[in-house]
Design a protein around this motif. Structure first.
Motif, PDB file in Angstrom:
ATOM      1  N   THR A 242       0.838  -1.205   0.000  1.00 52.63           N
ATOM      2  CA  THR A 242       0.000   0.000   0.000  1.00 52.63           C
ATOM      3  C   THR A 242       0.870   1.250   0.000  1.00 52.63           C
ATOM      4  O   THR A 242       2.092   1.164   0.164  1.00 52.63           O
ATOM      5  CB  THR A 242      -0.894   0.022   1.246  1.00 52.63           C
ATOM      6  N   ARG A 243       0.243   2.399  -0.167  1.00 53.40           N
ATOM      7  CA  ARG A 243       1.012   3.646  -0.068  1.00 53.40           C
ATOM      8  C   ARG A 243       1.664   3.774   1.304  1.00 53.40           C
ATOM      9  O   ARG A 243       2.794   4.260   1.422  1.00 53.40           O
ATOM     10  CB  ARG A 243       0.115   4.853  -0.358  1.00 53.40           C
ATOM     11  N   LYS A 244       0.972   3.337   2.329  1.00 48.98           N
ATOM     12  CA  LYS A 244       1.533   3.413   3.675  1.00 48.98           C
ATOM     13  C   LYS A 244       2.775   2.532   3.805  1.00 48.98           C
ATOM     14  O   LYS A 244       3.808   2.972   4.339  1.00 48.98           O
ATOM     15  CB  LYS A 244       0.484   2.991   4.700  1.00 48.98           C
ATOM     16  N   THR A 247       5.640   3.865   1.664  1.00 37.92           N
ATOM     17  CA  THR A 247       6.213   5.049   2.303  1.00 37.92           C
ATOM     18  C   THR A 247       7.162   4.651   3.417  1.00 37.92           C
ATOM     19  O   THR A 247       8.267   5.204   3.561  1.00 37.92           O
ATOM     20  CB  THR A 247       5.089   5.948   2.860  1.00 37.92           C
ATOM     21  N   GLN A 275       4.728  13.488  -1.082  1.00 35.39           N
ATOM     22  CA  GLN A 275       3.811  13.668  -2.205  1.00 35.39           C
ATOM     23  C   GLN A 275       3.214  12.332  -2.624  1.00 35.39           C
ATOM     24  O   GLN A 275       2.022  12.244  -2.958  1.00 35.39           O
ATOM     25  CB  GLN A 275       4.553  14.305  -3.389  1.00 35.39           C
ATOM     26  N   TYR A 276       4.041  11.292  -2.601  1.00 37.07           N
ATOM     27  CA  TYR A 276       3.534   9.962  -2.916  1.00 37.07           C
ATOM     28  C   TYR A 276       2.517   9.516  -1.864  1.00 37.07           C
ATOM     29  O   TYR A 276       1.434   9.021  -2.204  1.00 37.07           O
ATOM     30  CB  TYR A 276       4.681   8.956  -3.000  1.00 37.07           C
ATOM     31  N   ARG A 277       2.842   9.702  -0.595  1.00 39.39           N
ATOM     32  CA  ARG A 277       1.929   9.285   0.478  1.00 39.39           C
ATOM     33  C   ARG A 277       0.580   9.965   0.357  1.00 39.39           C
ATOM     34  O   ARG A 277      -0.474   9.363   0.606  1.00 39.39           O
ATOM     35  CB  ARG A 277       2.546   9.591   1.844  1.00 39.39           C
ATOM     36  N   GLU A 279      -0.865  10.805  -2.332  1.00 44.29           N
ATOM     37  CA  GLU A 279      -1.475  10.433  -3.610  1.00 44.29           C
ATOM     38  C   GLU A 279      -1.384  11.535  -4.662  1.00 44.29           C
ATOM     39  O   GLU A 279      -2.208  11.620  -5.572  1.00 44.29           O
ATOM     40  CB  GLU A 279      -2.942  10.007  -3.420  1.00 44.29           C
ATOM     41  N   GLN A 280      -0.345  12.365  -4.559  1.00 42.15           N
ATOM     42  CA  GLN A 280      -0.132  13.433  -5.539  1.00 42.15           C
ATOM     43  C   GLN A 280       0.738  12.966  -6.703  1.00 42.15           C
ATOM     44  O   GLN A 280       0.693  13.562  -7.783  1.00 42.15           O
ATOM     45  CB  GLN A 280       0.501  14.641  -4.843  1.00 42.15           C
ATOM     46  N   HIS A 282       2.842   9.153  -8.423  1.00 41.62           N
ATOM     47  CA  HIS A 282       2.944   7.696  -8.358  1.00 41.62           C
ATOM     48  C   HIS A 282       4.276   7.285  -7.738  1.00 41.62           C
ATOM     49  O   HIS A 282       5.204   8.107  -7.595  1.00 41.62           O
ATOM     50  CB  HIS A 282       2.798   7.103  -9.759  1.00 41.62           C
ATOM     51  N   TYR A 320       2.009   3.434 -12.167  1.00 38.95           N
ATOM     52  CA  TYR A 320       0.566   3.512 -11.996  1.00 38.95           C
ATOM     53  C   TYR A 320       0.097   3.200 -10.577  1.00 38.95           C
ATOM     54  O   TYR A 320      -1.100   3.100 -10.341  1.00 38.95           O
ATOM     55  CB  TYR A 320      -0.119   2.547 -12.980  1.00 38.95           C
ATOM     56  N   ILE A 321       1.040   3.049  -9.643  1.00 35.69           N
ATOM     57  CA  ILE A 321       0.640   2.748  -8.269  1.00 35.69           C
ATOM     58  C   ILE A 321       1.168   3.810  -7.308  1.00 35.69           C
ATOM     59  O   ILE A 321       2.085   4.537  -7.624  1.00 35.69           O
ATOM     60  CB  ILE A 321       1.112   1.345  -7.813  1.00 35.69           C
TER      61      ILE A 321
END
Length: 321
Positions: A242-244, A247, A275-277, A279-280, A282, A320-321
């Motif tokens: 996940t983004r979390k 990160t 910025q990634y965390r 969602e700004q 990929h 894309y993620i």
């Protein structure tokens, strides 16, 4: 940039209908442009249709899953319920797994009573759709080889699921080529060392669990350690990153550079990760920066992490993620 495609294509199984073979019950196919137009650069596909393998004709009366919730469903004829091919599908699934231990993954046909990975309709004996389960061939394949990465072609339209599956295939290929054939405790430890942050991104608790396990592994028989490790590793890798979790891994890896880069570069990296965390951007954005500075300033240990390049960049999976 030099190509990162594998020098030798990775063997992956695939439902035959997805390659354009006209083996479906109605004589048609479900040719996958993504598999044949993109993944074909990395994978050497080995096709299989379990329904044809058990002797069902083309075209043929369709089969479906029938049963009660809590029981393994049977594969029976839709128009001829007395036709029961459950044992035949289980047999070819087990036999296929035994004869294809060299495969690094299998791409399946969604919704198929034989090849569906999940959410396949199961009908009550009275003919009404009742619940969902996996296909019979897949059940046998999983029982015979629980570590083999599986995914449905249709689910790979989801960028996260697509990246998850392909990362698992490449990680399993690493295991098969560098550890499995002539394993030693050292080989397993080296594998774990370079896969450490990729595993952390998929399942932090799994990363900790296997680290603790390997700390005492020398007291256990090597074959036992090898089997336990890869089963648990592939189980944890099946969790979606996940983004979390990404990160967390990016910040961990940045920590290895803090003494080698100046404060401005460090802040640039932290900003990109944030910025990634949020969602700004990929994942490719902070990761490209991190790879640049790891290449210039990182230790051998951090440069060896497969998290940085778990699959060929030509696939563009992290765009894309």
């Amino acid at each position: 940039m030099e190509s990162t495609l594998p020098a030798q294509k990775i063997p992956v199984g695939i439902s035959a209908c997805l390659t354009g073979q006209q083996v479906r019950y109605n004589g048609g196919h479900k040719r996958s442009r993504y598999c044949l137009g993109v993944l074909d650069d990395c994978f050497s596909f080995e096709t299989f249709c379990p329904e044809v393998a058990i002797g069902l004709g083309i075209p043929r009366d369709p089969i479906r899953l029938v049963g009660l919730e809590g029981e393994h469903p049977e594969a029976r004829g839709t128009k001829t319920p007395e036709l029961d091919v459950t044992d035949d599908l289980l047999r070819v699934g087990t036999d296929f797994a035994r004869k294809h231990e060299h495969l690094r993954g299998f791409i399946l046909m969604k919704g198929s009573p034989s090849c569906g990975m999940e959410r396949v309709k199961v009908y009550h004996p009275n003919g009404i759709p009742h619940h969902a389960d996996q296909g019979v061939f897949v059940r046998a394949l999983r029982e015979a080889n629980p570590v083999l990465p599986l995914e449905e072609e249709a689910r790979m339209n989801d960028a996260v699921l697509r990246e998850n599956f392909i990362a698992r295939v490449f990680a399993y290929d690493d295991w098969k080529t560098s550890v499995e054939q002539d394993a030693s405790y050292h080989d397993i430890l080296q594998f774990h060392s370079r896969q450490k942050y990729l595993l952390m991104a998929h399942h932090y608790e799994g990363y900790r669990e296997l680290g603790r396990y390997l700390a005492d592994a020398h007291d256990k028989p090597l074959d036992e350690v090898k089997q336990h490790y890869i089963e648990r590793f592939m189980h944890h890798m099946a969790h979606k990153a996940t983004r979390k979790t990404h990160t967390n891994v990016l910040l961990h890896m940045l920590g290895y550079l803090k003494k080698e880069i100046d404060s401005d570069i460090k802040q640039e990296m932290i900003d990109a990760i944030e910025q990634y965390r949020l969602e700004q951007v990929h994942l490719v954005v902070p990761l490209t920066l991190l790879k640049h500075y790891v290449k210039r300033h990182g230790s051998d240990y951090i440069r060896s992490q497969t998290y940085l390049n778990p699959h060929p960049y030509e696939l563009g999976l992290r765009n894309y993620i």
